[in-house]
Scaffold this motif. Structure first.
Motif, PDB file in Angstrom:
ATOM      1  N   LEU A   1      -3.591  -3.918   7.204  1.00  0.00           N
ATOM      2  CA  LEU A   1      -2.991  -3.058   8.215  1.00  0.00           C
ATOM      3  C   LEU A   1      -1.665  -2.484   7.722  1.00  0.00           C
ATOM      4  O   LEU A   1      -1.405  -1.284   7.857  1.00  0.00           O
ATOM      5  N   MET A   2      -0.835  -3.313   7.123  1.00  0.00           N
ATOM      6  CA  MET A   2       0.443  -2.849   6.598  1.00  0.00           C
ATOM      7  C   MET A   2       0.241  -1.838   5.460  1.00  0.00           C
ATOM      8  O   MET A   2       0.967  -0.847   5.354  1.00  0.00           O
ATOM      9  N   PHE A   3      -0.751  -2.099   4.607  1.00  0.00           N
ATOM     10  CA  PHE A   3      -1.074  -1.170   3.520  1.00  0.00           C
ATOM     11  C   PHE A   3      -1.368   0.217   4.087  1.00  0.00           C
ATOM     12  O   PHE A   3      -0.873   1.235   3.597  1.00  0.00           O
ATOM     13  N   SER A   4      -2.167   0.251   5.136  1.00  0.00           N
ATOM     14  CA  SER A   4      -2.545   1.527   5.739  1.00  0.00           C
ATOM     15  C   SER A   4      -1.360   2.207   6.399  1.00  0.00           C
ATOM     16  O   SER A   4      -1.165   3.426   6.258  1.00  0.00           O
ATOM     17  N   LEU A   5      -0.515   1.438   7.107  1.00  0.00           N
ATOM     18  CA  LEU A   5       0.630   2.025   7.799  1.00  0.00           C
ATOM     19  C   LEU A   5       1.608   2.659   6.816  1.00  0.00           C
ATOM     20  O   LEU A   5       2.071   3.783   7.016  1.00  0.00           O
ATOM     21  N   ILE A   6       1.920   1.946   5.738  1.00  0.00           N
ATOM     22  CA  ILE A   6       2.876   2.475   4.755  1.00  0.00           C
ATOM     23  C   ILE A   6       2.276   3.658   4.002  1.00  0.00           C
ATOM     24  O   ILE A   6       2.975   4.612   3.656  1.00  0.00           O
ATOM     25  N   SER A   7       0.965   3.625   3.766  1.00  0.00           N
ATOM     26  CA  SER A   7       0.297   4.733   3.071  1.00  0.00           C
ATOM     27  C   SER A   7       0.395   6.024   3.858  1.00  0.00           C
ATOM     28  O   SER A   7       0.324   7.117   3.286  1.00  0.00           O
ATOM     29  N   ARG A   8       0.559   5.908   5.188  1.00  0.00           N
ATOM     30  CA  ARG A   8       0.613   7.094   6.038  1.00  0.00           C
ATOM     31  C   ARG A   8       2.039   7.564   6.300  1.00  0.00           C
ATOM     32  O   ARG A   8       2.252   8.566   6.986  1.00  0.00           O
ATOM     33  N   MET A   9       3.016   6.843   5.769  1.00  0.00           N
ATOM     34  CA  MET A   9       4.429   7.202   5.987  1.00  0.00           C
ATOM     35  C   MET A   9       4.965   7.983   4.796  1.00  0.00           C
ATOM     36  O   MET A   9       4.659   7.673   3.652  1.00  0.00           O
ATOM     37  N   GLY A  10       5.767   8.993   5.078  1.00  0.00           N
ATOM     38  CA  GLY A  10       6.398   9.753   4.003  1.00  0.00           C
ATOM     39  C   GLY A  10       5.412  10.648   3.279  1.00  0.00           C
ATOM     40  O   GLY A  10       4.209  10.656   3.545  1.00  0.00           O
ATOM     41  N   SER A  11       5.926  11.401   2.327  1.00  0.00           N
ATOM     42  CA  SER A  11       5.095  12.372   1.611  1.00  0.00           C
ATOM     43  C   SER A  11       4.979  12.085   0.119  1.00  0.00           C
ATOM     44  O   SER A  11       4.135  12.664  -0.557  1.00  0.00           O
ATOM     45  N   ASN A  12       5.834  11.185  -0.409  1.00  0.00           N
ATOM     46  CA  ASN A  12       5.811  10.931  -1.848  1.00  0.00           C
ATOM     47  C   ASN A  12       4.743   9.902  -2.178  1.00  0.00           C
ATOM     48  O   ASN A  12       4.874   8.710  -1.852  1.00  0.00           O
ATOM     49  N   ILE A  13       3.662  10.357  -2.825  1.00  0.00           N
ATOM     50  CA  ILE A  13       2.517   9.495  -3.110  1.00  0.00           C
ATOM     51  C   ILE A  13       2.900   8.350  -4.042  1.00  0.00           C
ATOM     52  O   ILE A  13       2.454   7.210  -3.870  1.00  0.00           O
ATOM     53  N   SER A  14       3.741   8.642  -5.028  1.00  0.00           N
ATOM     54  CA  SER A  14       4.118   7.614  -5.999  1.00  0.00           C
ATOM     55  C   SER A  14       4.904   6.482  -5.347  1.00  0.00           C
ATOM     56  O   SER A  14       4.679   5.301  -5.626  1.00  0.00           O
ATOM     57  N   ARG A  15       5.834   6.841  -4.464  1.00  0.00           N
ATOM     58  CA  ARG A  15       6.608   5.800  -3.773  1.00  0.00           C
ATOM     59  C   ARG A  15       5.719   4.990  -2.845  1.00  0.00           C
ATOM     60  O   ARG A  15       5.881   3.765  -2.722  1.00  0.00           O
ATOM     61  N   LYS A  16       4.778   5.644  -2.191  1.00  0.00           N
ATOM     62  CA  LYS A  16       3.864   4.905  -1.317  1.00  0.00           C
ATOM     63  C   LYS A  16       3.042   3.912  -2.133  1.00  0.00           C
ATOM     64  O   LYS A  16       2.771   2.798  -1.679  1.00  0.00           O
ATOM     65  N   GLU A  17       2.643   4.318  -3.350  1.00  0.00           N
ATOM     66  CA  GLU A  17       1.898   3.407  -4.216  1.00  0.00           C
ATOM     67  C   GLU A  17       2.762   2.213  -4.605  1.00  0.00           C
ATOM     68  O   GLU A  17       2.272   1.082  -4.700  1.00  0.00           O
ATOM     69  N   GLN A  18       4.039   2.441  -4.829  1.00  0.00           N
ATOM     70  CA  GLN A  18       4.949   1.340  -5.140  1.00  0.00           C
ATOM     71  C   GLN A  18       5.090   0.382  -3.954  1.00  0.00           C
ATOM     72  O   GLN A  18       4.934  -0.836  -4.097  1.00  0.00           O
ATOM     73  N   TYR A  19       5.381   0.934  -2.790  1.00  0.00           N
ATOM     74  CA  TYR A  19       5.717   0.102  -1.638  1.00  0.00           C
ATOM     75  C   TYR A  19       4.495  -0.594  -1.032  1.00  0.00           C
ATOM     76  O   TYR A  19       4.655  -1.566  -0.278  1.00  0.00           O
ATOM     77  N   THR A  20       3.294  -0.111  -1.325  1.00  0.00           N
ATOM     78  CA  THR A  20       2.082  -0.778  -0.819  1.00  0.00           C
ATOM     79  C   THR A  20       1.551  -1.834  -1.776  1.00  0.00           C
ATOM     80  O   THR A  20       0.627  -2.565  -1.436  1.00  0.00           O
ATOM     81  N   TRP A  21       2.146  -1.916  -2.979  1.00  0.00           N
ATOM     82  CA  TRP A  21       1.591  -2.826  -3.980  1.00  0.00           C
ATOM     83  C   TRP A  21       1.505  -4.271  -3.490  1.00  0.00           C
ATOM     84  O   TRP A  21       0.496  -4.943  -3.676  1.00  0.00           O
ATOM     85  N   LYS A  22       2.548  -4.763  -2.832  1.00  0.00           N
ATOM     86  CA  LYS A  22       2.531  -6.192  -2.469  1.00  0.00           C
ATOM     87  C   LYS A  22       1.407  -6.498  -1.476  1.00  0.00           C
ATOM     88  O   LYS A  22       0.884  -7.619  -1.455  1.00  0.00           O
ATOM     89  N   TYR A  23       1.023  -5.510  -0.661  1.00  0.00           N
ATOM     90  CA  TYR A  23      -0.076  -5.725   0.290  1.00  0.00           C
ATOM     91  C   TYR A  23      -1.423  -5.650  -0.425  1.00  0.00           C
ATOM     92  O   TYR A  23      -2.324  -6.450  -0.165  1.00  0.00           O
ATOM     93  N   LEU A  24      -1.552  -4.700  -1.344  1.00  0.00           N
ATOM     94  CA  LEU A  24      -2.768  -4.614  -2.151  1.00  0.00           C
ATOM     95  C   LEU A  24      -2.912  -5.849  -3.034  1.00  0.00           C
ATOM     96  O   LEU A  24      -4.008  -6.405  -3.192  1.00  0.00           O
ATOM     97  N   ALA A  25      -1.799  -6.290  -3.608  1.00  0.00           N
ATOM     98  CA  ALA A  25      -1.818  -7.439  -4.521  1.00  0.00           C
ATOM     99  C   ALA A  25      -2.374  -8.691  -3.859  1.00  0.00           C
ATOM    100  O   ALA A  25      -2.983  -9.543  -4.520  1.00  0.00           O
ATOM    101  N   ALA A  26      -2.187  -8.814  -2.532  1.00  0.00           N
ATOM    102  CA  ALA A  26      -2.679  -9.992  -1.825  1.00  0.00           C
ATOM    103  C   ALA A  26      -4.201 -10.101  -1.881  1.00  0.00           C
ATOM    104  O   ALA A  26      -4.764 -11.196  -1.743  1.00  0.00           O
ATOM    105  N   SER A  27      -4.882  -8.971  -2.110  1.00  0.00           N
ATOM    106  CA  SER A  27      -6.350  -8.976  -2.161  1.00  0.00           C
ATOM    107  C   SER A  27      -6.888  -9.197  -3.571  1.00  0.00           C
ATOM    108  O   SER A  27      -8.094  -9.307  -3.770  1.00  0.00           O
ATOM    109  N   LEU A  28      -5.998  -9.247  -4.547  1.00  0.00           N
ATOM    110  CA  LEU A  28      -6.399  -9.327  -5.957  1.00  0.00           C
ATOM    111  C   LEU A  28      -6.003 -10.673  -6.544  1.00  0.00           C
ATOM    112  O   LEU A  28      -4.830 -11.071  -6.474  1.00  0.00           O
TER     113      LEU A  28
END
Length: 397
Positions: free
Chosen positions: A90-117
């Motif tokens: 849920l947090m991954f999705s919320l942060i992915s929808r915030m802001g316009s800079n794709i690269s920063r969103k990829e950075q800030y969502t990493w810790k949520y994605l990492a939990a699945s890996l």
């Protein structure tokens, strides 16, 4: 004994970095190296080019559930007893929808994605995160390796990333590879404490392979006598500046030129570009062709190759157009002069639609200039296969 190498990449869907990886994999001496490949997506344009000697690592069930559409993923993770991971999704999705800079969103969502890996169970001599952001973070956080390498394919400053996020990751890398001298200078200036780690390895480009593939299809365009065929190649992304291409096409059509401009590529800006094409009534003049596994016949049979980028690392598509001796026009992005010498082997213009249209008009009208650019390109040594030896030096050092 063979060295064990791991390459990490989000996908092989499309793009210059992805093409660079499959080219490198096809040049590796598998008598000397065992090679594993970790991808987050097991489908895409370049999957068919993975050499059979490369072992594609499987994805975990938790990641497969995490990567489903939000509500399906959330529901299945909860039902499977993965409550914390469902919250991460849920947090991954919320942060992915915030802001316009794709690269920063990829950075800030990493810790949520990492939990699945999960951390990979095997160990490697060298692990290589072959693309900035997620690939590097996975390499640092999820892999056991004697040596860890990050690969940056772009001008770091132009992506608008958060360097404070990357700084602890770069600190844990043994080498940071990039694709041009300009990109290397940017990294050294931004991360002076890591500048001793920065190395340049150019994208590997094979002229013999490109010429052979360019001959596989004839008469791509079925041109009329007065048509000027223009081609661009790249992801439909803000970086590529394709809205300027559409606007330039409109200006050329208004000046009376029968332009047929095509783009090979796919991406998140398709809707925006389609709307712009319709707004300018260019449906007969501007076409989004989508992905093509073999773009070389399109490049070979075009009259002019145009790159309208706002920033690049080192464009593989420009190198490919050079190998096929096309008259090339590029915008004056920061690394343009690394690849094009204005007036000698290409034409560099300001980064706006008027300048692009004026430059293309000059190339259309001045046949001797087009011939000069193509002839000069035909005399250059354009292959970079020898870069594989730099790679061997990197992994053996």
């Amino acid at each position: 004994m063979k060295k064990k190498l791991l390459f990490i990449m989000p996908s092989l869907t499309s793009g210059g970095g992805e093409k660079s990886l499959v080219t490198l994999l096809n040049k590796i001496d598998f008598d000397r190296y065992d090679v594993d490949l970790f991808l987050l997506v097991h489908e895409g344009l370049f999957m068919e080019y993975i050499p059979p000697q490369v072992r594609l690592l499987p994805l975990t069930d938790t990641y497969r559930l995490f990567s489903l559409p939000l509500f399906e993923s959330f529901r299945k993770l909860l039902l499977g007893g993965h409550g914390l991971l469902a919250c991460n999704r849920l947090m991954f999705s919320l942060i992915s929808r915030m802001g316009s800079n794709i690269s920063r969103k990829e950075q800030y969502t990493w810790k949520y994605l990492a939990a699945s890996l999960k951390r990979l169970p095997q160990s490697y001599d060298v692990a290589i995160g072959f693309l900035e952001n997620t690939s590097t973070y996975f390499c640092v956080d999820k892999v056991n390796a004697v040596k860890k390498v990050g690969w940056v394919h772009i001008d770091y400053e132009k992506l608008g990333m958060d360097p404070n996020f990357d700084r602890p990751y770069f600190k844990k890398l043994d080498s940071i590879v990039t694709v041009s001298e300009q990109c290397a200078q940017v990294l050294k200036q931004r991360f002076p404490e890591e500048q001793h780690k920065v190395e340049v390895i150019y994208n590997i480009v094979s002229p013999s392979m490109i010429h052979a593939m360019a001959e596989q299809v004839d008469n791509i365009y079925k041109k009329q006598d007065d048509e000027i065929v223009i081609l661009s190649v790249g992801r439909l992304h803000y970086q590529k500046g394709f809205e300027m291409a559409v606007e330039s096409c409109k200006k050329l059509v208004d000046r009376g030129y029968n332009v047929k401009w095509s783009i090979i590529g796919e991406g998140e800006e398709r809707g925006k570009l389609t709307a712009l094409i319709e707004h300018y009534r260019l449906n007969d003049h501007f076409h989004l062709l989508g992905l093509r596994s073999n773009p070389y016949p399109y490049i070979k049979q075009a009259d002019i190759y145009v790159q309208t980028s706002k920033f690049e690392g080192k464009s593989i598509a420009i190198d490919e157009a050079k190998i096929l001796n096309k008259p090339i026009l590029v915008t004056n992005f920061s690394t343009a002069k690394d690849q094009i010498e204005h007036g000698r082997d290409g034409w560099i213009v300001a980064m706006n639609a008027d300048a692009i249209a004026d430059g293309i008009e000059k190339l259309i009208q001045d046949n001797s200039l087009r011939m000069k650019l193509s002839t000069n390109l035909s005399r250059l040594k354009l292959g970079t296969e020898e870069e594989i030896h730099k790679f061997y030096g990197l992994v053996n050092g």
